[in-house]
Design an enzyme around this catalytic site. Sequence first.
Site, PDB file in Angstrom:
ATOM      1  N   SER A  26      13.975   0.025   6.655  1.00  0.00           N
ATOM      2  CA  SER A  26      13.369   1.187   7.592  1.00  0.00           C
ATOM      3  C   SER A  26      12.411   1.069   9.044  1.00  0.00           C
ATOM      4  O   SER A  26      12.531   1.259   9.430  1.00  0.00           O
ATOM      5  CB  SER A  26      12.087   2.709   7.150  1.00  0.00           C
ATOM      6  OG  SER A  26      11.411   1.864   6.467  1.00  0.00           O
TER       7      SER A  26
ATOM      8  N   THR B  55      22.854  40.324  34.587  1.00  0.00           N
ATOM      9  CA  THR B  55      22.567  40.662  33.318  1.00  0.00           C
ATOM     10  C   THR B  55      24.125  40.833  32.727  1.00  0.00           C
ATOM     11  O   THR B  55      24.996  41.157  33.348  1.00  0.00           O
ATOM     12  CB  THR B  55      21.918  42.041  32.901  1.00  0.00           C
ATOM     13  OG1 THR B  55      22.784  43.019  33.672  1.00  0.00           O
ATOM     14  CG2 THR B  55      20.582  42.070  33.423  1.00  0.00           C
ATOM     15  N   HIS B  56      24.596  40.436  31.374  1.00  0.00           N
ATOM     16  CA  HIS B  56      26.209  40.231  30.786  1.00  0.00           C
ATOM     17  C   HIS B  56      26.417  39.347  31.487  1.00  0.00           C
ATOM     18  O   HIS B  56      28.153  39.612  31.329  1.00  0.00           O
ATOM     19  CB  HIS B  56      26.786  41.220  30.751  1.00  0.00           C
ATOM     20  CG  HIS B  56      25.515  42.274  30.267  1.00  0.00           C
ATOM     21  ND1 HIS B  56      25.670  42.707  28.240  1.00  0.00           N
ATOM     22  CD2 HIS B  56      24.690  43.385  30.050  1.00  0.00           C
ATOM     23  CE1 HIS B  56      24.838  43.391  28.190  1.00  0.00           C
ATOM     24  NE2 HIS B  56      24.394  44.281  29.432  1.00  0.00           N
TER      25      HIS B  56
ATOM     26  N   ASN C 212       2.009   5.366   1.289  1.00  0.00           N
ATOM     27  CA  ASN C 212       2.061   7.155   1.796  1.00  0.00           C
ATOM     28  C   ASN C 212       0.636   7.491   3.002  1.00  0.00           C
ATOM     29  O   ASN C 212       1.555   8.102   2.797  1.00  0.00           O
ATOM     30  CB  ASN C 212       1.648   7.674  -0.085  1.00  0.00           C
ATOM     31  CG  ASN C 212       2.864   6.994  -1.222  1.00  0.00           C
ATOM     32  OD1 ASN C 212       3.890   6.472  -0.405  1.00  0.00           O
ATOM     33  ND2 ASN C 212       3.273   7.303  -2.242  1.00  0.00           N
TER      34      ASN C 212
ATOM     35  N   GLN D  43      10.915   9.289   4.056  1.00  0.00           N
ATOM     36  CA  GLN D  43      11.760   8.192   4.864  1.00  0.00           C
ATOM     37  C   GLN D  43      12.500   8.792   6.004  1.00  0.00           C
ATOM     38  O   GLN D  43      12.969   8.076   6.928  1.00  0.00           O
ATOM     39  CB  GLN D  43      12.194   6.836   4.249  1.00  0.00           C
ATOM     40  CG  GLN D  43      12.068   5.838   5.254  1.00  0.00           C
ATOM     41  CD  GLN D  43      12.555   4.103   4.150  1.00  0.00           C
ATOM     42  OE1 GLN D  43      11.811   4.318   3.740  1.00  0.00           O
ATOM     43  NE2 GLN D  43      13.367   3.793   4.166  1.00  0.00           N
TER      44      GLN D  43
ATOM     45  N   LYS E 182      11.978   9.753   9.954  1.00  0.00           N
ATOM     46  CA  LYS E 182      11.448   8.976  11.172  1.00  0.00           C
ATOM     47  C   LYS E 182      12.855   8.998  12.024  1.00  0.00           C
ATOM     48  O   LYS E 182      12.520   9.292  13.373  1.00  0.00           O
ATOM     49  CB  LYS E 182      11.254   7.751  10.798  1.00  0.00           C
ATOM     50  CG  LYS E 182       9.600   8.240  10.197  1.00  0.00           C
ATOM     51  CD  LYS E 182       8.381   6.496   9.359  1.00  0.00           C
ATOM     52  CE  LYS E 182       8.982   6.304   8.564  1.00  0.00           C
ATOM     53  NZ  LYS E 182       8.630   8.433   7.580  1.00  0.00           N
TER      54      LYS E 182
ATOM     55  N   ASN F  62      30.246  15.942  39.423  1.00  0.00           N
ATOM     56  CA  ASN F  62      29.785  16.525  38.138  1.00  0.00           C
ATOM     57  C   ASN F  62      28.613  16.986  37.868  1.00  0.00           C
ATOM     58  O   ASN F  62      27.426  16.188  38.186  1.00  0.00           O
ATOM     59  CB  ASN F  62      30.736  16.454  36.762  1.00  0.00           C
ATOM     60  CG  ASN F  62      32.187  15.995  37.518  1.00  0.00           C
ATOM     61  OD1 ASN F  62      32.615  17.698  38.158  1.00  0.00           O
ATOM     62  ND2 ASN F  62      32.827  15.622  36.821  1.00  0.00           N
TER      63      ASN F  62
ATOM     64  N   LYS G 268      35.534  14.990  42.468  1.00  0.00           N
ATOM     65  CA  LYS G 268      34.932  15.421  41.624  1.00  0.00           C
ATOM     66  C   LYS G 268      33.209  15.288  41.888  1.00  0.00           C
ATOM     67  O   LYS G 268      33.189  13.672  42.052  1.00  0.00           O
ATOM     68  CB  LYS G 268      35.304  16.022  40.597  1.00  0.00           C
ATOM     69  CG  LYS G 268      36.397  15.673  39.528  1.00  0.00           C
ATOM     70  CD  LYS G 268      36.281  17.540  40.246  1.00  0.00           C
ATOM     71  CE  LYS G 268      35.352  18.553  39.152  1.00  0.00           C
ATOM     72  NZ  LYS G 268      36.188  18.369  37.322  1.00  0.00           N
TER      73      LYS G 268
ATOM     74  N   GLU H 275      24.355  18.689  32.224  1.00  0.00           N
ATOM     75  CA  GLU H 275      25.531  19.189  30.617  1.00  0.00           C
ATOM     76  C   GLU H 275      24.440  18.305  29.294  1.00  0.00           C
ATOM     77  O   GLU H 275      25.270  18.333  28.830  1.00  0.00           O
ATOM     78  CB  GLU H 275      26.642  18.381  31.204  1.00  0.00           C
ATOM     79  CG  GLU H 275      27.493  19.620  32.246  1.00  0.00           C
ATOM     80  CD  GLU H 275      28.701  19.068  33.144  1.00  0.00           C
ATOM     81  OE1 GLU H 275      29.657  18.379  31.813  1.00  0.00           O
ATOM     82  OE2 GLU H 275      29.135  18.970  34.121  1.00  0.00           O
TER      83      GLU H 275
ATOM     84  N   SER I 103      34.278  11.767  38.838  1.00  0.00           N
ATOM     85  CA  SER I 103      35.236  11.700  38.170  1.00  0.00           C
ATOM     86  C   SER I 103      36.055  10.670  37.902  1.00  0.00           C
ATOM     87  O   SER I 103      35.665   9.831  38.670  1.00  0.00           O
ATOM     88  CB  SER I 103      36.489  12.943  38.149  1.00  0.00           C
ATOM     89  OG  SER I 103      37.919  12.888  37.534  1.00  0.00           O
TER      90      SER I 103
HETATM   91  N1  ARG Z   1       8.536   3.514   4.796  1.00  0.00           N
HETATM   92  C1  ARG Z   1       7.894   4.357   4.143  1.00  0.00           C
HETATM   93  C2  ARG Z   1       8.259   5.686   4.770  1.00  0.00           C
HETATM   94  O1  ARG Z   1       8.753   5.646   5.860  1.00  0.00           O
HETATM   95  C3  ARG Z   1       6.658   3.575   3.977  1.00  0.00           C
HETATM   96  C4  ARG Z   1       6.008   5.122   2.513  1.00  0.00           C
HETATM   97  C5  ARG Z   1       6.741   4.151   1.479  1.00  0.00           C
HETATM   98  N2  ARG Z   1       6.216   4.246  -0.044  1.00  0.00           N
HETATM   99  C6  ARG Z   1       7.040   3.983  -1.296  1.00  0.00           C
HETATM  100  N3  ARG Z   1       5.628   4.482  -2.223  1.00  0.00           N
HETATM  101  N4  ARG Z   1       7.450   3.455  -0.580  1.00  0.00           N
HETATM  102  O2  ARG Z   1       8.499   7.131   3.874  1.00  0.00           O
END
Ligand code: ARG
Length: 468
Positions: free
Chosen positions: A29, A161-162, A116, A328, A331, A291, A289, A296, A283
């Site tokens: 990660s 409205t509408h 954790n 995980q 994120k 835009n 154009k 958007e 464009s």
């Molecule tokens: N990279 C992990 C996460 O974002 C960190 C926690 C990992 N914990 C584990 N028991 N493998 O959740």
Amino acid sequence: MVKKTKKNKMWGGRFASGPSSLTEEMNASVHFDYRLYEEDIEVSIVHARMLGKQKIISTKEANLIISGLRKIRKEFDNGNFSLDKSLEDIHMNIERKLENKIGKTANKLHTARSRNDQVATDLRMYLRKQCYLIFELLKTLQEHLVTQAEKHYDTIMPGFTHMQIAQPITLGHHFLAYVEMLERDKSRFKDCVKRLNENPLGAGALAGTSFPIDRKITTKELNFSKPMGNSIDAVSSRDFVMETLSFVAISASHLSRLSEEIVIWVSDGYNFIELPDKLSTGSSIMPQKKNPDIAELIRGKTGRILGALMSIFVIMKALPLAYSKDLQEDKELTFDALDNFIISLKSMIAIIHSLKPNKKSLALAAGRNFSTATDLSDWLTFSLKIPFRVSHKITGEIVKHCEDSNIKLHEIDLDTLQSYDKRITGDVFKVLDLESSVKNKTSEGGTSPNNVKKSAIKWKKKLAHENL
Ligand code: ARG
């Protein structure tokens, strides 16, 4: 074929072989959670200091760890760092860097904690910081809306409205409607910070720890309001992500509605406002154009943000306690949603700051579709004491006549009006023009220029004195 690699140096003790390259790739990660480096280092510094104070490690060791971490933070700040996917995540990458810097003492940092509780703490701190930024941006957007509202407190436009022209309103009033929405958004973010501010650090993997840690110290030093009360909850809950993203989604949908209006307003059929070239795009084939891509994109990114919200709900909905690696997955979508919301806010600030209303087209449109018909009904009820339902019916018939005769409501002659009710007097014409229509909407929260001016001034004062 899945290839075997060397044992993982951080947790490989009980393994005969290392993870396959596929597992390594799946598990890693660090390519996205490196963004937590600042929080992660801060958490580690505070944790090390607490370990020292509690004599779990010596003060000398704590100081060595802290000075190493500070150096690593500088390297990250200067963009001078490399990340190793085989070390999985930002936490292990930093720990390894620390070992490279200060040697074996680095191995003591992870005493009485787990990734954790570490990651839950980092993410809460990251979201808290983003909430502060969002709050400031929302406030800046409000300020620009208020400035436009003050300038256009009496600029007449059609209210819809509408998507049908309904009644004349003032442009300032329309802008201030968004100021109100954003105010509620801000109060949601403010409230959200209260719950982000609970400290999971010290929960360990899930059970707490047998080391004599002091969670009050880390809570205070990391600016949390209290340690979380249950270690299982502390490591496994992500309702703080769900909540933040819910509030992001609500606020983004406000920006998206405004974007939609901007797209409509700059279109040829409306021509209500003009955007500067620097906020428009061309464009590649049609040279004429101009835009409104930026508006958007805000609208489009809102779809993406809503997707992130759904994703986190689905990730969480059947996850048993406590930590599972599914967490995980919280994120990337969170970072993506926040990045896109923040750039949308900045873009909307630029749009509101620089848009130029076209007063002529606004007034012209406001006069279409018998937009002051309700004023006629109100007059019949107010001046002649005709019950509103009856006034409504009479007005409907008058409108039908005007439509058939291809005239505007105020162009009708008194004789014709009196053929619908002989008590009608020339006074009625005083309420049929656009200016009178808006001027008369003096009820609290109504569109009268007077109200709008007062309201804009009130907002300006309030925003000038406000902090999260
Ligand atoms: N990279 C992990 C996460 O974002 C960190 C926690 C990992 N914990 C584990 N028991 N493998 O959740």
